[in-house]
Scaffold this motif. Structure first.
Motif, mmCIF file in Angstrom:
data_model
loop_
_atom_site.group_PDB
_atom_site.id
_atom_site.type_symbol
_atom_site.label_atom_id
_atom_site.label_comp_id
_atom_site.label_asym_id
_atom_site.label_seq_id
_atom_site.Cartn_x
_atom_site.Cartn_y
_atom_site.Cartn_z
ATOM 1 N N SER A 10 0.232 63.424 46.418
ATOM 2 C CA SER A 10 -1.547 62.917 47.546
ATOM 3 C C SER A 10 -1.633 61.593 48.172
ATOM 4 C CB SER A 10 -2.646 63.533 46.941
ATOM 5 O OG SER A 10 -2.457 62.485 44.750
ATOM 6 N N THR A 11 -2.299 61.335 48.683
ATOM 7 C CA THR A 11 -2.385 60.048 48.957
ATOM 8 C C THR A 11 -3.382 59.296 48.669
ATOM 9 O OG1 THR A 11 -3.404 60.266 50.790
ATOM 10 C CG2 THR A 11 -1.398 60.142 51.379
ATOM 11 N N PRO A 12 -3.981 57.920 48.606
ATOM 12 C CA PRO A 12 -4.929 57.280 47.875
ATOM 13 C C PRO A 12 -6.222 58.047 48.561
ATOM 14 C CG PRO A 12 -3.106 55.082 47.784
ATOM 15 C CD PRO A 12 -2.593 56.736 48.775
ATOM 16 N N GLU A 13 -6.275 58.543 49.918
ATOM 17 C CA GLU A 13 -7.203 58.718 50.593
ATOM 18 C C GLU A 13 -7.672 60.098 50.008
ATOM 19 O OE1 GLU A 13 -4.617 57.123 52.222
ATOM 20 O OE2 GLU A 13 -6.112 55.441 52.595
ATOM 21 N N GLU A 14 -6.299 61.058 49.400
ATOM 22 C CA GLU A 14 -6.211 62.337 49.771
ATOM 23 C C GLU A 14 -7.147 62.148 48.012
ATOM 24 O OE1 GLU A 14 -3.209 65.256 51.803
ATOM 25 O OE2 GLU A 14 -3.022 63.681 50.453
ATOM 26 N N GLN A 15 -6.539 61.044 46.979
ATOM 27 C CA GLN A 15 -7.114 61.390 45.634
ATOM 28 C C GLN A 15 -8.954 60.814 45.625
ATOM 29 O OE1 GLN A 15 -4.981 58.811 43.999
ATOM 30 N NE2 GLN A 15 -2.562 59.585 44.302
ATOM 31 N N HIS A 16 -9.058 59.774 46.863
ATOM 32 C CA HIS A 16 -10.420 59.546 46.792
ATOM 33 C C HIS A 16 -11.106 61.003 47.035
ATOM 34 C CE1 HIS A 16 -14.061 57.143 47.446
ATOM 35 N NE2 HIS A 16 -14.215 57.693 48.662
ATOM 36 N N THR A 43 -14.329 73.599 53.836
ATOM 37 C CA THR A 43 -14.075 74.532 52.685
ATOM 38 C C THR A 43 -12.809 75.082 51.810
ATOM 39 O OG1 THR A 43 -11.955 74.848 54.094
ATOM 40 C CG2 THR A 43 -12.814 75.447 55.122
ATOM 41 N N ALA A 44 -13.038 76.139 51.306
ATOM 42 C CA ALA A 44 -12.212 76.287 49.879
ATOM 43 C C ALA A 44 -10.446 76.075 50.382
ATOM 44 C CB ALA A 44 -12.875 77.334 49.045
ATOM 45 N N THR A 45 -10.448 76.240 51.124
ATOM 46 C CA THR A 45 -8.577 75.574 51.304
ATOM 47 C C THR A 45 -8.263 74.464 51.400
ATOM 48 O OG1 THR A 45 -8.550 77.698 52.466
ATOM 49 C CG2 THR A 45 -6.635 76.377 53.345
ATOM 50 N N ARG A 46 -8.865 73.537 52.108
ATOM 51 C CA ARG A 46 -9.220 72.210 52.066
ATOM 52 C C ARG A 46 -8.955 71.700 50.775
ATOM 53 N NH1 ARG A 46 -6.621 67.639 53.889
ATOM 54 N NH2 ARG A 46 -7.402 65.859 53.500
ATOM 55 N N PHE A 47 -10.224 72.476 50.104
ATOM 56 C CA PHE A 47 -10.170 71.471 47.695
ATOM 57 C C PHE A 47 -9.250 72.125 47.390
ATOM 58 C CE2 PHE A 47 -11.749 72.305 43.578
ATOM 59 C CZ PHE A 47 -12.407 71.089 43.602
ATOM 60 N N ARG A 48 -8.283 73.138 48.131
ATOM 61 C CA ARG A 48 -6.839 73.778 46.690
ATOM 62 C C ARG A 48 -6.091 73.268 47.791
ATOM 63 N NH1 ARG A 48 -5.205 77.930 44.273
ATOM 64 N NH2 ARG A 48 -6.668 79.454 44.644
ATOM 65 N N TYR A 49 -6.265 72.463 48.748
ATOM 66 C CA TYR A 49 -5.120 71.926 48.986
ATOM 67 C C TYR A 49 -4.811 70.316 48.194
ATOM 68 C CZ TYR A 49 -2.425 69.099 52.066
ATOM 69 O OH TYR A 49 -1.429 67.741 52.777
ATOM 70 N N LEU A 50 -6.349 70.043 48.348
ATOM 71 C CA LEU A 50 -6.116 68.533 48.132
ATOM 72 C C LEU A 50 -6.060 68.199 45.874
ATOM 73 C CD1 LEU A 50 -9.557 66.998 49.422
ATOM 74 C CD2 LEU A 50 -7.355 66.380 49.570
ATOM 75 N N PHE A 51 -6.420 69.376 45.578
ATOM 76 C CA PHE A 51 -5.713 69.798 44.032
ATOM 77 C C PHE A 51 -4.362 69.742 43.913
ATOM 78 C CE2 PHE A 51 -5.370 71.616 39.701
ATOM 79 C CZ PHE A 51 -6.599 71.399 39.263
ATOM 80 N N GLU A 52 -3.903 70.709 44.971
ATOM 81 C CA GLU A 52 -2.736 71.299 44.576
ATOM 82 C C GLU A 52 -1.739 69.446 44.817
ATOM 83 O OE1 GLU A 52 -1.983 74.718 46.898
ATOM 84 O OE2 GLU A 52 -2.450 75.627 45.162
ATOM 85 N N ARG A 53 -1.932 69.082 45.805
ATOM 86 C CA ARG A 53 -1.309 67.871 46.179
ATOM 87 C C ARG A 53 -1.438 66.798 44.978
ATOM 88 N NH1 ARG A 53 1.691 65.886 50.596
ATOM 89 N NH2 ARG A 53 0.708 64.685 51.360
ATOM 90 N N TYR A 54 -2.585 66.813 44.393
ATOM 91 C CA TYR A 54 -3.003 65.678 43.824
ATOM 92 C C TYR A 54 -2.079 66.294 42.073
ATOM 93 C CZ TYR A 54 -4.919 63.243 39.930
ATOM 94 O OH TYR A 54 -5.516 61.845 38.548
ATOM 95 N N TYR A 55 -2.013 67.425 41.615
ATOM 96 C CA TYR A 55 -1.537 67.894 40.298
ATOM 97 C C TYR A 55 0.083 67.414 40.490
ATOM 98 C CZ TYR A 55 0.714 71.107 37.245
ATOM 99 O OH TYR A 55 1.787 71.908 36.893
ATOM 100 N N ALA A 56 0.844 68.094 41.738
ATOM 101 C CA ALA A 56 1.883 67.875 42.078
ATOM 102 C C ALA A 56 2.498 66.203 42.489
ATOM 103 C CB ALA A 56 2.405 68.662 43.515
ATOM 104 N N GLN A 57 1.567 65.579 42.385
ATOM 105 C CA GLN A 57 2.004 63.900 42.690
ATOM 106 C C GLN A 57 2.307 63.573 44.201
ATOM 107 O OE1 GLN A 57 4.557 62.608 38.980
ATOM 108 N NE2 GLN A 57 2.822 62.161 38.243
#
Length: 386
Positions: free
Chosen positions: A18-24, A2-16
Motif C-alpha cells: 500500500s501507498t502512504p495515502e492508502e495506509q492513511h 464499498t466493502a470491495t474497497r475496504f478489502r482492497y485496502l486491507f489486503e494491500r496493507y497486509y501484503a506491504q
C-alpha cells in the motif's frame, strides 16, 4: 465506501504494497464502526489462510507492522485524544503477526489473548479468586472466602446472607446501627447489598464502611479504592458516598467511584444525576461524564468519557489507554505485585483490552511487543525498564 474497497485496502496493507495515502485511508476506515463486520471477516480469512499455508515473514518486518498499528494516533494524553477502539488495534496487529509468522502468534480478542513469544523471566503469579473480609462493629473479623455459613451473624436485628461472593444485609426497623466494613484484598472483588437495597461492587484493594441500618436523614457510606454503585431510590433520604477528598450525593443512580490513595479521584456517571463535592466546590454531573479531582484538591474537572471503559473491571476486563505507570498500578492491584522502575520510562500511551483471567505474562508480553518497554519478573516483583 464499498466493502470491495475496504478489502482492497486491507489486503494491500497486509501484503506491504500500500501507498502512504492508502495506509492513511485504511486507518481512517478502521476507526469507523461501520466496517467492524468486514474487518472481522477479513481477519478470520487471514487466520485460516495462515493455518493452511506456509506463509512466512521476517520477524523484523512483522514487528514493524505491529508497532505501526499499535502506535497509530498514540498521544501523551490519551483520555483527550480519539483513538481506535482497542480491540481493533490489537486484533489487527496480532492477527497480522499470526498470519505472517505462523510460528505461533494467536489472535488477540477482547476476551482472551495468548502468545508463545519468550519473556526474560517466568514465575508470574496468576490472578486470584474473590478475596474479601468483613469487620463488624465489635471489631470481630470474618474471612468471607473461607466461611461456609450462608447466614452471617453480625448483630441482633440484622440479617446477613452470603451466597458466593455476594453479601446481603436486611435490617429490622428497631435495629441500632453499628458500622461494618468490607475489604477486598489485591486480586479480589466482591458484591455487597446494603440495608436499603443499594448494590455495591468492590474492585481489588478497596473497602466500604456503612451502617447496618440507615437511620439518619441521609444514607452515608465511606469508601477507599474503587466501587461501583447502583443506588436504591429513596427521595426523602439522599445517598452520600465519602472518600478522602470528595463527596458524591445522589438520590437514585448508577455510578463508579475510583479513589485509590496513590491516584487522582474520579467519579463516572452511568445513569441519573449526582453532585460531586470537593471542599467548597460542587459540580453536577450528567450521564456519560466523569469528574476528576486531583490529589492536590485544586478543583473538579468534568469531561465526557466512554463509561464502558470506566467500569470494565466489573465485567472482568482491563481496558488500558494510559501511561505505563498507571497501567502497572492496576495490574499490581489485581495480581498482588510490587513494581519497581529502572531507567527513563516512556510517558507515551499504551492501549489494550484484556481479560482479568489472562496470565500476567501474556499481558506484559503484548506490551513488550511495542518495543518501548520491557519487564523482568522475579516472584512478586516486576522491574520495568525502557
Amino acid at each position: 465506501m464499498t466493502a470491495t474497497r475496504f478489502r482492497y485496502l486491507f489486503e494491500r496493507y497486509y501484503a506491504q504494497q500500500s501507498t502512504p495515502e492508502e495506509q492513511h485511508e485504511l486507518m481512517v476506515l478502521l476507526a469507523q464502526s461501520a466496517h467492524d463486520e468486514a474487518l472481522k471477516q477479513l481477519l478470520d480469512e487471514l487466520l485460516l489462510q495462515a493455518a493452511d499455508n506456509d506463509q512466512t515473514m521476517s520477524d523484523d518486518t512483522a514487528n514493524n507492522m505491529l508497532q505501526e498499528i499499535m502506535q497509530t494516533n498514540a498521544a501523551p494524553t490519551p483520555a483527550r485524544i480519539p483513538t481506535f477502539p482497542v480491540w481493533k488495534r490489537l486484533t489487527v496487529a496480532a492477527c497480522t503477526l499470526a498470519a505472517a509468522a505462523t510460528a505461533g502468534y494467536i489472535i488477540y480478542t477482547r476476551s482472551h489473548t495468548t502468545t508463545n513469544a519468550p519473556m526474560a523471566s517466568v514465575h508470574a503469579p496468576k490472578p486470584k479468586n474473590e478475596h474479601a473480609r468483613l469487620v463488624m462493629g465489635n471489631g470481630q473479623e470474618i474471612d468471607l472466602d473461607h466461611t461456609t455459613a450462608t447466614d452471617v451473624d453480625v448483630q441482633s436485628g440484622v440479617s446477613v446472607s452470603k451466597k458466593g461472593n455476594v453479601l446481603a444485609y436486611n435490617s429490622a426497623p428497631s435495629t441500632v446501627p453499628t458500622i461494618n466494613t468490607v475489604y477486598t484484598n489485591k486480586g479480589g472483588i466482591y458484591q455487597l447489598i446494603l440495608p436499603d437495597g443499594t448494590k455495591a461492587w468492590l474492585n481489588a484493594a478497596s473497602s466500604i464502611s456503612f451502617p447496618t441500618a440507615f437511620k439518619d436523614t441521609t444514607r452515608e457510606v465511606t469508601i477507599r479504592g474503587e466501587v461501583y454503585f447502583e443506588i436504591a431510590r429513596q427521595s426523602n433520604q439522599p445517598f452520600i458516598v465519602k472518600t478522602n477528598n470528595m463527596k458524591v450525593a445522589v438520590l437514585g443512580t448508577a455510578f463508579n467511584i475510583k479513589a485509590y490513595e496513590e491516584e487522582n479521584s474520579c467519579t463516572t456517571l452511568l445513569e441519573g444525576a449526582v453532585n460531586v463535592i470537593s471542599g467548597n466546590i460542587t459540580r453536577k454531573m450528567q450521564p456519560g461524564q466523569q469528574a476528576l479531582i486531583n490529589r492536590e484538591h485544586t478543583g473538579i474537572s468534568i469531561s465526557r468519557v466512554d463509561t464502558d471503559i470506566a467500569v470494565a473491571w466489573k465485567s472482568g476486563r482491563f481496558e488500558f489507554n494510559d501511561n505505563i505507570k498507571t497501567i502497572m498500578r492496576e495490574l499490581a492491584r489485581w495480581y498482588d505485585l510490587t513494581v519497581v522502575y529502572e531507567g527513563a520510562i516512556t510517558e507515551k500511551s499504551f492501549a489494550g483490552s484484556f481479560s482479568r483471567q489472562d496470565s500476567l505474562k501474556d499481558i506484559l508480553r503484548q506490551l513488550e511487543l511495542t518495543g518501548s518497554i520491557h519487564f523482568n519478573i522475579a516472584d512478586k516483583t516486576i522491574t520495568v525498564r525502557p
